[in-house]
Enzyme design. Structure first.
Site, PDB file in Angstrom:
ATOM      1  N   GLN A  91     -14.211 -11.478   6.970  1.00 33.47           N
ATOM      2  CA  GLN A  91     -14.492 -10.205   7.629  1.00 33.47           C
ATOM      3  C   GLN A  91     -15.408  -9.394   6.705  1.00 33.47           C
ATOM      4  O   GLN A  91     -15.105  -9.227   5.531  1.00 33.47           O
ATOM      5  CB  GLN A  91     -13.167  -9.485   7.828  1.00 33.47           C
ATOM      6  CG  GLN A  91     -13.250  -8.148   8.510  1.00 33.47           C
ATOM      7  CD  GLN A  91     -11.853  -7.524   8.667  1.00 33.47           C
ATOM      8  OE1 GLN A  91     -10.889  -7.989   8.072  1.00 33.47           O
ATOM      9  NE2 GLN A  91     -11.756  -6.484   9.465  1.00 33.47           N
ATOM     10  N   SER A 132     -16.165  -3.529   5.277  1.00 32.54           N
ATOM     11  CA  SER A 132     -16.184  -2.491   4.244  1.00 32.54           C
ATOM     12  C   SER A 132     -17.471  -2.532   3.440  1.00 32.54           C
ATOM     13  O   SER A 132     -18.057  -3.591   3.225  1.00 32.54           O
ATOM     14  CB  SER A 132     -15.011  -2.691   3.274  1.00 32.54           C
ATOM     15  OG  SER A 132     -13.800  -2.694   3.978  1.00 32.54           O
ATOM     16  N   ASN A 182      -2.608   3.219   4.853  1.00 35.90           N
ATOM     17  CA  ASN A 182      -1.483   3.822   5.560  1.00 35.90           C
ATOM     18  C   ASN A 182      -1.682   5.322   5.783  1.00 35.90           C
ATOM     19  O   ASN A 182      -1.135   5.880   6.734  1.00 35.90           O
ATOM     20  CB  ASN A 182      -0.181   3.519   4.809  1.00 35.90           C
ATOM     21  CG  ASN A 182       0.228   2.069   5.012  1.00 35.90           C
ATOM     22  OD1 ASN A 182      -0.562   1.260   5.527  1.00 35.90           O
ATOM     23  ND2 ASN A 182       1.443   1.727   4.636  1.00 35.90           N
ATOM     24  N   GLU A 183      -2.473   5.938   4.932  1.00 37.78           N
ATOM     25  CA  GLU A 183      -2.772   7.360   5.174  1.00 37.78           C
ATOM     26  C   GLU A 183      -3.575   7.482   6.475  1.00 37.78           C
ATOM     27  O   GLU A 183      -3.317   8.370   7.297  1.00 37.78           O
ATOM     28  CB  GLU A 183      -3.576   7.958   4.008  1.00 37.78           C
ATOM     29  CG  GLU A 183      -2.756   8.192   2.738  1.00 37.78           C
ATOM     30  CD  GLU A 183      -2.382   6.907   2.014  1.00 37.78           C
ATOM     31  OE1 GLU A 183      -3.145   5.907   2.131  1.00 37.78           O
ATOM     32  OE2 GLU A 183      -1.341   6.871   1.339  1.00 37.78           O
ATOM     33  N   GLU A 233      -5.299  -6.731  14.427  1.00 36.85           N
ATOM     34  CA  GLU A 233      -4.949  -6.848  13.021  1.00 36.85           C
ATOM     35  C   GLU A 233      -3.676  -6.055  12.730  1.00 36.85           C
ATOM     36  O   GLU A 233      -2.753  -6.534  12.099  1.00 36.85           O
ATOM     37  CB  GLU A 233      -6.118  -6.322  12.179  1.00 36.85           C
ATOM     38  CG  GLU A 233      -5.924  -6.465  10.676  1.00 36.85           C
ATOM     39  CD  GLU A 233      -7.198  -6.138   9.897  1.00 36.85           C
ATOM     40  OE1 GLU A 233      -8.056  -5.418  10.430  1.00 36.85           O
ATOM     41  OE2 GLU A 233      -7.313  -6.612   8.753  1.00 36.85           O
ATOM     42  N   SER A 277     -12.514 -10.717   2.049  1.00 34.12           N
ATOM     43  CA  SER A 277     -11.509 -11.689   1.587  1.00 34.12           C
ATOM     44  C   SER A 277     -11.987 -13.126   1.776  1.00 34.12           C
ATOM     45  O   SER A 277     -12.389 -13.499   2.882  1.00 34.12           O
ATOM     46  CB  SER A 277     -10.195 -11.502   2.353  1.00 34.12           C
ATOM     47  OG  SER A 277      -9.629 -10.263   2.049  1.00 34.12           O
TER      48      SER A 277
HETATM   49  C1  LIG Z   1      -6.388  -7.343  -0.297  1.00 32.92           C
HETATM   50  C2  LIG Z   1      -7.478  -6.670   0.467  1.00 32.92           C
HETATM   51  C3  LIG Z   1      -8.223  -7.410   1.346  1.00 32.92           C
HETATM   52  C4  LIG Z   1      -9.293  -6.834   2.015  1.00 32.92           C
HETATM   53  N1  LIG Z   1     -10.041  -7.611   2.839  1.00 32.92           N
HETATM   54  C5  LIG Z   1     -11.118  -7.087   3.449  1.00 32.92           C
HETATM   55  C6  LIG Z   1     -11.980  -7.915   4.234  1.00 32.92           C
HETATM   56  O1  LIG Z   1     -11.761  -9.126   4.347  1.00 32.92           O
HETATM   57  N2  LIG Z   1     -13.055  -7.360   4.812  1.00 32.92           N
HETATM   58  C7  LIG Z   1     -13.324  -6.027   4.707  1.00 32.92           C
HETATM   59  O2  LIG Z   1     -14.284  -5.581   5.296  1.00 32.92           O
HETATM   60  N3  LIG Z   1     -12.543  -5.208   3.969  1.00 32.92           N
HETATM   61  C8  LIG Z   1     -11.452  -5.717   3.323  1.00 32.92           C
HETATM   62  N4  LIG Z   1     -10.652  -4.910   2.544  1.00 32.92           N
HETATM   63  C9  LIG Z   1     -11.045  -3.520   2.350  1.00 32.92           C
HETATM   64  C10 LIG Z   1     -10.139  -2.504   2.989  1.00 32.92           C
HETATM   65  O3  LIG Z   1     -10.310  -2.476   4.368  1.00 32.92           O
HETATM   66  C11 LIG Z   1     -10.422  -1.151   2.329  1.00 32.92           C
HETATM   67  O4  LIG Z   1     -10.051  -1.243   0.980  1.00 32.92           O
HETATM   68  C12 LIG Z   1      -9.705  -0.019   2.993  1.00 32.92           C
HETATM   69  O5  LIG Z   1     -10.187   0.235   4.284  1.00 32.92           O
HETATM   70  C13 LIG Z   1      -9.770   1.276   2.166  1.00 32.92           C
HETATM   71  O6  LIG Z   1     -11.080   1.603   1.797  1.00 32.92           O
HETATM   72  P1  LIG Z   1     -11.430   1.909   0.271  1.00 32.92           P
HETATM   73  O7  LIG Z   1     -10.975   0.785  -0.538  1.00 32.92           O
HETATM   74  O8  LIG Z   1     -12.840   2.293   0.211  1.00 32.92           O
HETATM   75  O9  LIG Z   1     -10.533   3.137  -0.118  1.00 32.92           O
HETATM   76  P2  LIG Z   1     -10.867   4.676   0.118  1.00 32.92           P
HETATM   77  O10 LIG Z   1     -11.303   4.893   1.494  1.00 32.92           O
HETATM   78  O11 LIG Z   1     -11.727   5.154  -0.980  1.00 32.92           O
HETATM   79  O12 LIG Z   1      -9.419   5.309  -0.063  1.00 32.92           O
HETATM   80  C14 LIG Z   1      -8.823   5.622  -1.319  1.00 32.92           C
HETATM   81  C15 LIG Z   1      -7.588   6.460  -1.068  1.00 32.92           C
HETATM   82  O13 LIG Z   1      -7.965   7.671  -0.365  1.00 32.92           O
HETATM   83  C16 LIG Z   1      -7.231   7.806   0.823  1.00 32.92           C
HETATM   84  N5  LIG Z   1      -8.020   8.423   1.879  1.00 32.92           N
HETATM   85  C17 LIG Z   1      -9.290   8.141   2.263  1.00 32.92           C
HETATM   86  N6  LIG Z   1      -9.634   8.860   3.331  1.00 32.92           N
HETATM   87  C18 LIG Z   1      -8.557   9.610   3.673  1.00 32.92           C
HETATM   88  C19 LIG Z   1      -8.264  10.540   4.707  1.00 32.92           C
HETATM   89  N7  LIG Z   1      -9.145  10.854   5.662  1.00 32.92           N
HETATM   90  N8  LIG Z   1      -7.043  11.087   4.728  1.00 32.92           N
HETATM   91  C20 LIG Z   1      -6.120  10.771   3.783  1.00 32.92           C
HETATM   92  N9  LIG Z   1      -6.324   9.909   2.794  1.00 32.92           N
HETATM   93  C21 LIG Z   1      -7.525   9.318   2.749  1.00 32.92           C
HETATM   94  C22 LIG Z   1      -6.885   6.367   1.201  1.00 32.92           C
HETATM   95  O14 LIG Z   1      -5.804   6.323   2.084  1.00 32.92           O
HETATM   96  C23 LIG Z   1      -6.591   5.752  -0.150  1.00 32.92           C
HETATM   97  O15 LIG Z   1      -5.289   6.064  -0.526  1.00 32.92           O
HETATM   98  C24 LIG Z   1      -9.593  -5.467   1.842  1.00 32.92           C
HETATM   99  C25 LIG Z   1      -8.805  -4.708   0.978  1.00 32.92           C
HETATM  100  C26 LIG Z   1      -7.765  -5.294   0.278  1.00 32.92           C
HETATM  101  C27 LIG Z   1      -6.973  -4.464  -0.663  1.00 32.92           C
END
Ligand SMILES: Cc1cc2nc3c(=O)[nH]c(=O)nc-3n(C[C@H](O)[C@H](O)[C@H](O)COP(=O)(O)OP(=O)(O)OC[C@H]3O[C@@H](n4cnc5c(N)ncnc54)[C@H](O)[C@@H]3O)c2cc1C
Lengths: 385, 297
Positions: free
Chosen positions: A125, A128, A368-369, A243, A160
């Site tokens: 996928q 991100s 989860n947020e 998902e 992933s």
């Molecule tokens: C094991 C794993 C596998 C993954 N696999 C894939 C994949 O195959 N393909 C893919 O595309 N992506 C993948 N991801 C990415 C995943 O979808 C993102 O990490 C996720 O959507 C969060 O984005 P971020 O890491 O940029 O965190 P951020 O968006 O920067 O968030 C950081 C913190 O801020 C909080 N936050 C952000 N915005 C808000 C809001 N509006 N209100 C409250 N809190 C907020 C979040 O909840 C979090 O606690 C994977 C992630 C993991 C950990």
């Protein structure tokens, strides 16, 4: 309310059980986040596919058995009961496939589903981006139409197993100058395309389970557009519903872990403080609650309902339940909890692996947020601003 | 395997909910709490078939399984039903003989039935007072243990169902309040802390209801699971709701307390958390039952 399995369903369970006991590898495969482990897991997908066990609920023409979702749940129960390998094809079969079935052309269905079922094409996928995580509408990777191709330029991350996989399903900006949720499209892209560079990223356990993907004018045939052009957000939300809602994490996986947790507790009981037992019970209780809820959800889906925002509650529940379950195991293991290998490492560090991965649950598939925001605003009706 | 209510069952459940929500308004609850004389609604309950949900058809009942009663109990919980309806229709009726029941439904429909505590008994020193102003309690002598265990299972399922109805009501009241109450120039419901608290409670409710339904059908460990889950959900709902209401939540004037106190009361009834947890300890930690996937149903 009828909670009896039919005799056909019972016979199906027996059949699955028999097949698995004859075929599940006797030793645990190495992690699918390594090349070696990935190859072993692909072989296992092929073994499953040969006898049509990989996707029992898919139509027969695409490599399935045309069975209903109850049968799929039964299959999952037997699968995790037998401690069979994790599904390296999960992003394809659980996320992309239902989306293709809903939005794909006939040609796309017959082109992509059979090799996915066979384990010959494994999917990653690619949604991100460095600047677009929770805020996925901030996606910048662009795809410019050039004749019968799209030319893709940009960067994806956290994909992933994309280091080892064959294809990716990407969400990209096809409409120039578009903002936010508008102008995005879903493209299916071979990972060995010219101009696409994959950089492995080591995950918490040190294995290269993530890839960063750099697209430098990658040419993608226009026929690989899935769903409407510029309508990719809706398509992606359908995928996210699968998902979070049902397919990615069925209850059996957690129920099997809960049963193992109870055994772990019994082995260590004498040295544990009195509160630990209650945590173990709580972990078991949660998995049973999740199972009962899933059967109710499946009954509704089979009767024609679709899964919408309530899938967010599902994702919250399983991810927090899984983290609590594994945290409890870590508590029980005490000084042995940190051991990955060696004589004293309980179950070869399996709980530790599980605990680390459980910490990702509240992050991937939308944090989860974000799920709590969705529930509060779309289900409870609280004001956005 | 079809873990859903039939259409007929759903109609019955919806009718009960409409009746409870429509008739047992908070005004009525408050009047009853203040000891005012209010119209007797038992005949209407009889006419709607609600008293005989679990009674055999031979005596004019609907002969529905416990799981339907559980859904009705959830609706009763939601309305904060201030009558011993569940105790009668969901617990006494299914444990009574057909003989004991003959005439019961007819009597009920002719307004001859109105459960009350005998004034003399209430004054006899055996009366006890609950914090819930709508519960009239007296100390009673128990039957034998086996009876009690059996009745407890029914009671546990139905009290669990009422608890999630109460929880849902407290969430809904909090959502309404959070949309209405403004601070810092905006509705407090726009603050993420408030949203997240309420989303957590919502999730717990959604993942407690199905195990209650399973418990009603299957009995066994699911009953203990259901009751403990419902207790934890209701306490969380109550604590969250009062927090969302701020100072208002700490008053007798705001309706929340009526539901919160009922929840406290039902948490300890029909097997408290300790009772059900101990049963689970025996089953999970000290027993050798098969656990894991494939044994839930
Ligand atoms: C094991 C794993 C596998 C993954 N696999 C894939 C994949 O195959 N393909 C893919 O595309 N992506 C993948 N991801 C990415 C995943 O979808 C993102 O990490 C996720 O959507 C969060 O984005 P971020 O890491 O940029 O965190 P951020 O968006 O920067 O968030 C950081 C913190 O801020 C909080 N936050 C952000 N915005 C808000 C809001 N509006 N209100 C409250 N809190 C907020 C979040 O909840 C979090 O606690 C994977 C992630 C993991 C950990």
């Amino acid at each position: 309310m009828d909670i009896e399995f039919t005799s056909a369903q019972k016979a199906f369970r027996e059949e699955v059980r028999e097949w698995l006991s004859a075929h599940v590898p006797k030793t645990r495969l190495p992690s699918f986040d390594t090349q070696e482990g990935f190859d072993f897991h692909r072989e296992w997908e092929r073994t499953l596919a040969k006898d049509k066990w990989g996707n029992v609920n898919w139509p027969e023409e695409y490599g399935g058995r045309g069975l209903d979702l109850i049968s799929w749940l039964i299959f999952e129960e037997e699968y995790y009961r037998a401690d069979a390998p994790l599904r390296v094809s999960q992003n394809g079969i659980f996320l992309l496939a239902p989306t293709i079935m809903e939005y794909g052309t006939e040609q796309q269905k017959s082109r992509f589903l059979p090799p996915m079922a066979a384990g010959d094409e494994i999917w990653a996928q690619a949604w991100s981006e460095p600047g677009a995580g929770s805020d996925m509408a901030a996606i910048r990777t662009k795809a410019v139409r050039d004749g019968d191709h799209y030319v893709v330029t940009g960067q994806k991350t956290w994909s992933s197993r994309a280091v080892f996989a064959d294809w990716c399903f990407a969400l990209v900006r096809t409409e120039e100058g578009s903002q936010r949720h508008n102008g995005l499209s879903k493209l299916l892209i071979p990972l060995d395309s010219k101009g696409l560079t994959r950089r492995p990223i080591a995950q918490l356990d040190g294995d290269p389970g993530f890839a960063e993907l750099f697209f430098d004018e990658v040419r993608v045939p226009a026929e690989n557009l899935l769903g409407p052009e510029h309508g990719g957000w809706g398509v992606a939300m359908a995928t996210a519903g699968f998902e979070r809602g049902l397919l990615l994490r069925s209850p059996a996986r957690f129920q099997a872990a809960a049963a193992r947790l109870v055994s772990l507790y019994k082995q260590h009981k004498d040295r544990l403080s009195s509160g630990v037992g209650e945590q173990v019970i709580q972990a078991w209780m949660n998995t049973e609650r999740f199972c009962a809820a899933t059967y109710q959800l499946v009954a509704r889906v089979e009767a024609g309902a679709s899964i919408t925002s309530e899938s967010s509650a599902n994702k919250l529940f399983w991810s927090e339940m899984d983290r609590h379950l594994h945290r409890t195991a870590m508590t029980i293991m005490g000084a042995q909890a940190e051991l990955e290998e060696g004589l004293d490492a309980i179950d070869n560090g399996r709980w530790l692996d599980g605990y680390m991965f459980s910490l990702a649950g509240p992050i991937y598939a939308g944090t989860n947020e974000i799920q709590r925001n969705i529930l509060a605003e779309r289900v409870l009706g609280l004001p956005r601003k | 395997m079809d873990f859903r209510f039939t259409e007929d069952q759903q109609d019955l459940i919806d009718a009960a909910k409409t009746f409870f929500d429509g008739e047992y308004t908070v005004e009525r609850l408050r009047a009853m709490a203040a000891g005012e004389e209010v119209e007797n609604l038992w005949p209407q309950m009889g006419q709607l078939g609600l008293l005989g949900i679990m009674a055999p058809e031979s005596v004019g009942g609907l002969e529905q399984p416990l799981v339907v009663m559980a859904a009705v109990a959830e609706a009763a919980g939601y309305a904060g039903l201030p009558e011993p309806y569940i105790e009668i229709a969901g617990i006494s009726v299914p444990h009574a003989t057909a003989e004991q029941l003959s005439g019961f439904i007819q009597h009920a429909m002719r307004s001859e039935l109105r459960p009350y505590i005998d004034a003399a008994l209430a004054k006899s020193g055996d009366a006890v007072k609950s914090i819930d102003p709508l519960r009239n309690l007296i100390k009673a002598q128990g039957g034998n243990d086996e009876d009690i265990d059996n009745i407890n299972l029914h009671g546990a399922v139905l009290s669990a169902a009422q608890l999630i109805g109460l929880s849902q009501c407290m969430v809904d009241m909090s959502v309404d309040y959070a949309k209405d109450r403004h601070q810092f120039g905006k509705p407090i419901g726009s603050f993420q802390a408030i949203k997240h608290h309420l989303a957590t409670v919502y999730t717990q409710i959604e993942f407690t209801r199905p195990i209650i339904h399973l418990a009603a059908i299957k009995g066994g460990a699911a009953v203990h699971n259901a009751k403990v889950a419902a207790i934890d959900t209701a306490i969380l709902a109550a604590e969250t709701a009062i927090q969302v209401h701020g100072g208002m939540g700490y008053t007798y004037e705001v309706d929340l307390h009526l539901f919160m106190k009922r929840a406290w009361a039902l948490c300890g009834e029909w097997g408290d958390r300790n009772y059900h947890m101990k049963k689970l300890e025996d089953y999970i930690l000290n027993g050798d039952a098969e656990l894991g996937p494939g044994v839930t149903f």
